[in-house]
Design an enzyme around this catalytic site. Structure first.
Site, mmCIF file in Angstrom:
data_model
loop_
_atom_site.group_PDB
_atom_site.id
_atom_site.type_symbol
_atom_site.label_atom_id
_atom_site.label_comp_id
_atom_site.label_asym_id
_atom_site.label_seq_id
_atom_site.Cartn_x
_atom_site.Cartn_y
_atom_site.Cartn_z
ATOM 1 N N LYS A 218 -1.567 -5.997 -7.557
ATOM 2 C CA LYS A 218 -2.163 -7.293 -7.865
ATOM 3 C C LYS A 218 -2.734 -7.284 -9.284
ATOM 4 O O LYS A 218 -2.480 -8.180 -10.072
ATOM 5 C CB LYS A 218 -3.251 -7.567 -6.825
ATOM 6 N N GLU B 152 -3.650 4.870 -9.633
ATOM 7 C CA GLU B 152 -2.575 5.559 -8.904
ATOM 8 C C GLU B 152 -1.230 4.891 -9.165
ATOM 9 O O GLU B 152 -0.234 5.549 -9.479
ATOM 10 C CB GLU B 152 -2.853 5.529 -7.390
ATOM 11 N N GLY C 270 -5.949 -8.096 -1.318
ATOM 12 C CA GLY C 270 -4.958 -7.019 -1.223
ATOM 13 C C GLY C 270 -4.528 -6.727 0.205
ATOM 14 O O GLY C 270 -3.343 -6.695 0.530
ATOM 15 N N ARG C 271 -5.505 -6.536 1.091
ATOM 16 C CA ARG C 271 -5.171 -6.133 2.469
ATOM 17 C C ARG C 271 -4.607 -7.287 3.292
ATOM 18 O O ARG C 271 -4.241 -7.107 4.438
ATOM 19 C CB ARG C 271 -6.381 -5.499 3.139
ATOM 20 N N GLU D 231 -12.084 -2.156 5.622
ATOM 21 C CA GLU D 231 -12.420 -2.621 4.269
ATOM 22 C C GLU D 231 -13.059 -4.012 4.334
ATOM 23 O O GLU D 231 -13.867 -4.371 3.499
ATOM 24 C CB GLU D 231 -11.167 -2.640 3.389
ATOM 25 N N HIS E 106 -1.105 12.982 24.935
ATOM 26 C CA HIS E 106 -1.050 14.447 24.978
ATOM 27 C C HIS E 106 -1.936 15.048 23.911
ATOM 28 O O HIS E 106 -1.784 16.206 23.546
ATOM 29 C CB HIS E 106 0.406 14.912 24.807
ATOM 30 N N LYS F 15 -14.106 5.044 -7.839
ATOM 31 C CA LYS F 15 -13.109 4.839 -8.896
ATOM 32 C C LYS F 15 -13.714 5.108 -10.264
ATOM 33 O O LYS F 15 -13.133 5.773 -11.101
ATOM 34 C CB LYS F 15 -12.640 3.371 -8.881
HETATM 35 C C1 G6Q Z 1 -7.372 -4.403 -0.562
HETATM 36 C C2 G6Q Z 1 -7.982 -3.641 -1.609
HETATM 37 C C3 G6Q Z 1 -7.153 -2.498 -2.137
HETATM 38 C C4 G6Q Z 1 -6.055 -2.889 -3.108
HETATM 39 C C5 G6Q Z 1 -5.582 -1.639 -3.839
HETATM 40 C C6 G6Q Z 1 -4.431 -1.915 -4.775
HETATM 41 O O1 G6Q Z 1 -7.818 -5.401 -0.076
HETATM 42 O O2 G6Q Z 1 -8.416 -4.485 -2.595
HETATM 43 O O3 G6Q Z 1 -6.592 -1.715 -1.109
HETATM 44 O O4 G6Q Z 1 -5.013 -3.519 -2.445
HETATM 45 O O5 G6Q Z 1 -6.650 -1.076 -4.527
HETATM 46 O O6 G6Q Z 1 -4.793 -2.844 -5.740
HETATM 47 P P1 G6Q Z 1 -3.726 -3.458 -6.701
HETATM 48 O O7 G6Q Z 1 -2.757 -4.238 -5.898
HETATM 49 O O8 G6Q Z 1 -4.482 -4.295 -7.687
HETATM 50 O O9 G6Q Z 1 -3.027 -2.298 -7.369
#
Ligand code: G6Q
Length: 537
Positions: A203, A209, A264-265, A350, A381, A501
């Site tokens: 996003k 990462e 994001g989620r 989250e 199990h 972070k």
């Molecule tokens: C989700 C969070 C988080 C996010 C990641 C990736 O709700 O905000 O999991 O999706 O940190 O972020 P980017 O899509 O900006 O790389």
């Protein structure tokens, strides 16, 4: 959470403290029917819970007191309910199938933009699937690597596995998330550069990462194909950040956008689902969105007491706040849903892992539970022992599909028999007398007794399809939303991920500097020194 409404629930918990789920069933032969409901292709049996009609009524009151109906409307109509970030929360607009839909944000209808991106994704995925989009050397794309993390990874991974029966089998999909170089390296060993499409899904397009993995993948591709120009045919982006995408070297023509009002989620039904669309095709992807939409409509219109996400949310609150349950287990009896618990874990933890109310005060009750789970029957199990006989109360959702995509002998009957039997065992247990009647020696009776009275929900659909998967995800999204409203917390920000972070940047400097700053605590300084010594710095 409304204190008065909660007191009423609490009083009922007290009044019923000697009643077990078994007692409730004995009292009412119609119980299963009374505490079941259907929505968007899913059947929910919630009768194996510690509830009666009065408790459910009191729980519904809790939702009413929180103005849940009005809050739902605020979300669906684009009000800026993510107040700490000043954003609307409109993942529901992404799957709104109403031809005349209008959802306004800052005076603009967002629906045409949503449809435009969906069309562009559809055209692109058609071209990749049909082989009209080719790699730099003219080869067809056989491998798709989604590079993203968190919300830009967990959804695509989960849905890709879940919808395998609908996927193009002659293509392979990979998901690289971890900044651990092993993740990328092991993936690159399985693909051929000339036939690989990388989707950089981020996003913000600044996530450490993802950007590190994307840069490394780009270097690898250029090395393998021997030309920087190859990037244009092998990299596309999914993002809200045009400038960053261009700076990375991806032509913005090959960028699929979304908006800051998609968290994001909650972003799987946005362009973040591009890898899924390539896998299952645009028709199936549309069915997937339709499933979401059906559950969205149910959530928005059904009475609270017959509203599936609301009922599940209220039951969760009953156990978290009334019985001190700290965790909550999701147990899909379907191998295709193997990553569904991990997906829900992020969505829930989250969103509702918050300790401060919307007024900035510390909450005085527990909020989001610790969520976990594994597919059945494997868990039986392993950790079910603790759920059956341990000292913790762990409410569970059992999820199953009546038909399998892969009928082999009686395996599916066995799978489903296990699902139903587990909910039976957890609810009804086994008394000492029953053990004795079976001839269990007296000294073993305490070990072979099951208290029962352990609550479960059972969710059943006919078959796992794009549509039922979409509605299942929306069910859990709205459950989490409802709980956030009742707990009076902000479910759509995630400030808790920021601190680590920021600190990681400082630590990284010290790992690579000529001389570390030594300005951390003694433990962190020691770890830095040990690492540096091991790698010869
Ligand atoms: C989700 C969070 C988080 C996010 C990641 C990736 O709700 O905000 O999991 O999706 O940190 O972020 P980017 O899509 O900006 O790389």
């Amino acid at each position: 959470m409304d204190a008065q409404a909660w007191e009423k629930v609490d009083a009922l918990i007290d009044a019923n403290q000697n009643k077990t789920i078994k007692d409730y069933f004995a009292e009412d032969p119609d119980r299963a029917k009374k505490f079941s409901l259907e929505a968007a292709g899913w059947f929910l049996d919630y009768s194996k819970n510690r509830i009666d009609a009065a408790t459910m009524k009191a729980l519904v009151k809790l939702a009413e007191k929180a103005n849940l109906k009005a809050e739902i409307e605020k979300m669906f109509t684009g009000r800026k309910i993510n107040a700490t970030e000043g954003r609307a929360v409109l993942h529901t607009a992404l799957r709104n199938m109403d031809r005349n839909a209008k959802v306004m944000v800052d005076g603009r209808n967002v629906i045409p933009g949503v449809r435009k991106v969906l069309d562009a994704m559809g055209d692109f995925s058609d071209s990749v699937r049909r082989g009209t989009w080719r790699g730099f050397t003219g080869r067809r794309i056989k491998y798709v690597v989604n590079i993203g993390i968190g919300g830009s990874d967990l959804g695509p991974v989960m849905a890709n596995i879940a919808l395998t029966p609908y996927a193009k089998r002659n293509m392979k999909f990979f998901f690289v998330s971890n900044v651990d170089s092993t993740h990328l390296a092991e993936t690159l060993r399985q693909v051929k550069a000339a036939e690989t499409l990388f989707i950089v899904a981020s996003k913000t397009f600044t996530t450490q990462e993802t950007m590190s993995n994307a840069e490394a993948a780009k270097d690898w591709l250029v090395r393998e194909l021997g030309d920087r120009k190859a990037v244009a045919k092998h990299f596309v982006a999914v993002s809200t950040a045009k400038d960053e995408v261009a700076a990375f070297g991806i032509d913005v023509k090959n960028m699929f956008g979304f908006w800051d009002w998609v968290g994001g989620r909650y972003s799987l039904p946005s362009a973040i689902g591009l890898s899924l669309m390539i896998a299952i095709g645009r028709g199936n992807y549309r069915r997937f969105l339709r499933g979401y939409y059906r559950m969205d409509r149910h959530f928005r219109t059904a009475r609270l007491e017959r509203n599936m996400p609301v009922v599940m949310a209220l039951l969760g609150i009953l156990y978290s706040n009334g019985y001190g349950a700290e965790t909550y287990c999701i147990l899909p009896y379907d191998q295709y849903l193997s990553r569904f618990p991990a997906y829900c874990q992020q969505m829930d933890m989250e969103s509702n892992g918050k300790g401060v109310t919307k007024d900035g005060e510390r909450v005085t009750y527990s909020t989001g539970p610790i969520e976990w789970g594994e597919p059945g029957t494997n868990g039986q199990h392993s950790f079910y022992q603790l759920i059956h006989q341990g000292t913790h109360l762990i409410p569970c959702d059992f999820i199953g599909c009546s038909k399998t995509h892969n009928p082999i002998g009686d395996l599916h009957d066995k799978l489903m028999a296990n699902l139903f039997a587990q909910t039976e065992a957890l609810a009804f247990g086994k008394t000492a007398d029953e053990c004795r009647k079976e001839g269990v020696p007296e000294k073993l009776v305490p070990f072979k007794t099951f208290d029962g009275n352990r609550p479960t929900n059972t969710l059943l659909c006919d078959e796992l399809t794009p549509e039922t998967l979409g509605s299942l995800i929306a069910l859990y999204e709205h459950k989490v939303f409802t709980q956030g409203v009742i707990w009076n917390i902000y479910s759509f920000d995630q400030w808790g991920v920021q601190l680590g972070k920021v600190l990681a940047k400082g630590v990284l400097k010290d790992l690579v500097a000529k001389k570390p700053s030594g300005r951390h605590d003694s433990s962190t300084n020691q770890l830095i020194a040990r690492y540096r010594a091991a790698v010869g710095r």
